[in-house]
Design an enzyme around this catalytic site. Structure first.
Site, PDB file in Angstrom:
ATOM      1  N   SER A  46      78.747  21.156  45.603  1.00 52.36           N
ATOM      2  CA  SER A  46      77.795  20.081  45.879  1.00 52.36           C
ATOM      3  C   SER A  46      76.930  19.825  44.649  1.00 52.36           C
ATOM      4  O   SER A  46      77.011  20.529  43.639  1.00 52.36           O
ATOM      5  CB  SER A  46      76.920  20.454  47.063  1.00 52.36           C
ATOM      6  OG  SER A  46      76.011  21.478  46.693  1.00 52.36           O
ATOM      7  N   TYR A  78      72.702  29.698  47.705  1.00 53.36           N
ATOM      8  CA  TYR A  78      73.691  28.633  47.624  1.00 53.36           C
ATOM      9  C   TYR A  78      73.613  27.938  46.269  1.00 53.36           C
ATOM     10  O   TYR A  78      74.639  27.712  45.608  1.00 53.36           O
ATOM     11  CB  TYR A  78      73.489  27.631  48.758  1.00 53.36           C
ATOM     12  CG  TYR A  78      74.484  26.500  48.728  1.00 53.36           C
ATOM     13  CD1 TYR A  78      75.805  26.721  49.106  1.00 53.36           C
ATOM     14  CD2 TYR A  78      74.121  25.239  48.303  1.00 53.36           C
ATOM     15  CE1 TYR A  78      76.731  25.699  49.071  1.00 53.36           C
ATOM     16  CE2 TYR A  78      75.033  24.203  48.268  1.00 53.36           C
ATOM     17  CZ  TYR A  78      76.342  24.436  48.652  1.00 53.36           C
ATOM     18  OH  TYR A  78      77.261  23.417  48.610  1.00 53.36           O
TER      19      TYR A  78
END
Length: 175
Positions: free
Chosen positions: A136, A149
């Site tokens: 992402s 993350y």
């Protein structure tokens, strides 16, 4: 990459982005797509719906990635595209438990290394191939409230860039 008549493997293919990628790859004319997921029932459901092959694997286990590669190449044919899509979003902050940080590392980064370790020599011998490592925007920017993350996605992007630079001359494409 032109997918017509190609063989693709997608980890995390039993749901979400992975299942959407499997559908797209089949629509683009892939000869076969291997849907890999830790949840075998999900992998089987997606594969059954799309006419793909399902495999169960825990991407955080190196032997499972090696098995998926070996089994695919032995029973279906040479892998043209390996998509390391599986990922987890854990570890909200530096205070999050070490188990969340470790699992983030083990699922968001290490499977891409394992795939490269086992597949790049084969791709080089065949004259090329493609590693697709979805990440992402957190891999380029930041993820508020998602420290582990963000950090592991940065690492995944760094690994992809290293692989792309070091193997471009051998016909290996990485994104």
């Amino acid at each position: 990459m032109e997918l017509n008549n190609k063989i693709a493997v997608i980890t995390g293919g039993g749901s979400g982005i992975g299942s959407a990628l499997a559908a797209r790859f089949m629509a683009e004319g892939a000869r076969q797509v291997v849907v890999v997921d830790i949840n075998g029932e999900n992998a089987a459901a997606v594969a059954g719906e799309l006419g793909c092959v399902a495999m169960t694997a825990d991407v955080s286990v190196e032997a499972d990635i090696a098995r998926v590669i070996d089994e695919t190449e032995t029973t279906i044919g040479p892998i043209d595209l390996f998509c390391s899509n599986a990922g987890v979003g854990l570890g909200e902050s530096p205070a999050s438990p070490n188990t969340e940080w470790q699992l983030s590392w083990d699922v968001n980064v290490m499977p891409q290394l394992y795939a490269a370790r086992y597949l790049v020599p084969r791709l080089v011998a065949r004259g090329g191939g493609y590693l697709l490592n979805p990440a992402s925007a957190a891999g380029l920017l930041r993820q508020l409230g998602g420290a582990a993350y963000a950090v592991t996605t940065h690492a995944a992007v760094g690994l992809a860039e290293w692989l792309a630079i070091h193997h471009a001359h051998e016909g290996i494409k990485v994104s």
